[in-house]
Design a protein around this motif. Sequence first.
Motif, PDB file in Angstrom:
ATOM      1  N   THR A  57       0.817  -1.208   0.000  1.00 14.11           N
ATOM      2  CA  THR A  57       0.000   0.000   0.000  1.00 14.11           C
ATOM      3  C   THR A  57       0.856   1.264   0.000  1.00 14.11           C
ATOM      4  OG1 THR A  57      -0.135  -0.033   2.410  1.00 14.11           O
ATOM      5  CG2 THR A  57      -1.909  -1.120   1.197  1.00 14.11           C
ATOM      6  N   ASN A  58       0.229   2.336  -0.454  1.00 13.90           N
ATOM      7  CA  ASN A  58       0.865   3.648  -0.468  1.00 13.90           C
ATOM      8  C   ASN A  58      -0.223   4.672  -0.179  1.00 13.90           C
ATOM      9  OD1 ASN A  58       2.953   5.620  -1.047  1.00 13.90           O
ATOM     10  ND2 ASN A  58       1.865   6.031  -2.945  1.00 13.90           N
ATOM     11  N   TYR A  59       0.086   5.668   0.684  1.00 12.73           N
ATOM     12  CA  TYR A  59      -0.903   6.662   1.091  1.00 12.73           C
ATOM     13  C   TYR A  59      -0.352   8.077   0.934  1.00 12.73           C
ATOM     14  CZ  TYR A  59      -3.370   2.834   3.456  1.00 12.73           C
ATOM     15  OH  TYR A  59      -4.044   1.672   3.738  1.00 12.73           O
ATOM     16  N   ALA A  60      -1.246   8.990   0.628  1.00 11.31           N
ATOM     17  CA  ALA A  60      -0.895  10.395   0.719  1.00 11.31           C
ATOM     18  C   ALA A  60      -0.675  10.735   2.189  1.00 11.31           C
ATOM     19  CB  ALA A  60      -2.014  11.253   0.143  1.00 11.31           C
ATOM     20  N   ASP A  61       0.242  11.652   2.452  1.00  8.79           N
ATOM     21  CA  ASP A  61       0.541  12.020   3.840  1.00  8.79           C
ATOM     22  C   ASP A  61      -0.705  12.527   4.566  1.00  8.79           C
ATOM     23  OD1 ASP A  61       3.890  13.332   3.187  1.00  8.79           O
ATOM     24  OD2 ASP A  61       3.182  11.299   3.560  1.00  8.79           O
ATOM     25  N   SER A  62      -1.577  13.196   3.845  1.00  7.44           N
ATOM     26  CA  SER A  62      -2.742  13.823   4.464  1.00  7.44           C
ATOM     27  C   SER A  62      -3.763  12.823   4.991  1.00  7.44           C
ATOM     28  CB  SER A  62      -3.415  14.771   3.472  1.00  7.44           C
ATOM     29  OG  SER A  62      -3.820  14.062   2.323  1.00  7.44           O
ATOM     30  N   VAL A  63      -3.674  11.569   4.554  1.00  9.26           N
ATOM     31  CA  VAL A  63      -4.670  10.567   4.988  1.00  9.26           C
ATOM     32  C   VAL A  63      -4.061   9.442   5.806  1.00  9.26           C
ATOM     33  CG1 VAL A  63      -6.048  11.093   2.940  1.00  9.26           C
ATOM     34  CG2 VAL A  63      -4.550   9.075   2.937  1.00  9.26           C
ATOM     35  N   LYS A  64      -2.748   9.440   5.948  1.00  6.41           N
ATOM     36  CA  LYS A  64      -2.101   8.369   6.714  1.00  6.41           C
ATOM     37  C   LYS A  64      -2.636   8.330   8.139  1.00  6.41           C
ATOM     38  CE  LYS A  64       2.304   8.058   4.237  1.00  6.41           C
ATOM     39  NZ  LYS A  64       3.755   8.344   4.284  1.00  6.41           N
ATOM     40  N   GLY A  65      -2.952   7.119   8.599  1.00  7.13           N
ATOM     41  CA  GLY A  65      -3.481   6.947   9.943  1.00  7.13           C
ATOM     42  C   GLY A  65      -4.980   7.109  10.035  1.00  7.13           C
ATOM     43  N   ARG A  66      -5.609   7.635   8.980  1.00  8.95           N
ATOM     44  CA  ARG A  66      -7.063   7.813   8.990  1.00  8.95           C
ATOM     45  C   ARG A  66      -7.763   6.935   7.952  1.00  8.95           C
ATOM     46  NH1 ARG A  66      -9.230  12.550   7.554  1.00  8.95           N
ATOM     47  NH2 ARG A  66      -7.508  13.133   6.145  1.00  8.95           N
ATOM     48  N   PHE A  67      -7.136   6.755   6.804  1.00  6.92           N
ATOM     49  CA  PHE A  67      -7.709   5.971   5.710  1.00  6.92           C
ATOM     50  C   PHE A  67      -6.976   4.646   5.586  1.00  6.92           C
ATOM     51  CE2 PHE A  67      -9.335   9.711   2.853  1.00  6.92           C
ATOM     52  CZ  PHE A  67      -9.979  10.249   3.959  1.00  6.92           C
ATOM     53  N   THR A  68      -7.725   3.618   5.191  1.00  6.74           N
ATOM     54  CA  THR A  68      -7.137   2.305   4.945  1.00  6.74           C
ATOM     55  C   THR A  68      -7.662   1.756   3.630  1.00  6.74           C
ATOM     56  OG1 THR A  68      -7.007   1.843   7.316  1.00  6.74           O
ATOM     57  CG2 THR A  68      -6.809  -0.031   5.810  1.00  6.74           C
ATOM     58  N   ILE A  69      -6.738   1.398   2.748  1.00  5.99           N
ATOM     59  CA  ILE A  69      -7.126   0.784   1.481  1.00  5.99           C
ATOM     60  C   ILE A  69      -6.936  -0.721   1.590  1.00  5.99           C
ATOM     61  CG2 ILE A  69      -4.827   1.045   0.422  1.00  5.99           C
ATOM     62  CD1 ILE A  69      -6.313   1.624  -2.244  1.00  5.99           C
ATOM     63  N   SER A  70      -7.857  -1.456   0.997  1.00 14.00           N
ATOM     64  CA  SER A  70      -7.765  -2.916   0.988  1.00 14.00           C
ATOM     65  C   SER A  70      -8.381  -3.415  -0.318  1.00 14.00           C
ATOM     66  CB  SER A  70      -8.497  -3.521   2.195  1.00 14.00           C
ATOM     67  OG  SER A  70      -9.865  -3.169   2.181  1.00 14.00           O
TER      68      SER A  70
END
Length: 115
Positions: A57-70
């Motif tokens: 997975t890879n996340y934008a910094d603005s959503v890390k810790g709040r959003f989860t992709i699966s």
Amino acid sequence: QVQLVESGGGLVQAGGSLRLSCAASGSIFVARVMGWYRQAPGRQRALVATITSDGSTNYADSVKGRFTISRDNAKNTAYLQMNSLKPEDTAVYYCNAFIQFYEYWGQGIQVTVSS
């Protein structure tokens, strides 16, 4: 013909949660990468999160810790669990997928977070 069908958007209060789904139909191949992008009014489309077929997975910094992709490879479906939503998360969210040699986009789904 491959189509990406998004669902799960809507209106939620700040601090709330939503879960987006994106189903890739019309393909016998598993998408190598699936992801979510978003576009707020007056801004460019930007990466939210991506996930490969092996689960990286890879996340934008603005959503890390709040959003989860699966994802569920058997269903060729990706999910985006969005928690602790903020008004600045308001945007049209687009599903994206790389299947074989081609890139596909969904039609977009509105997410609105009220303060």
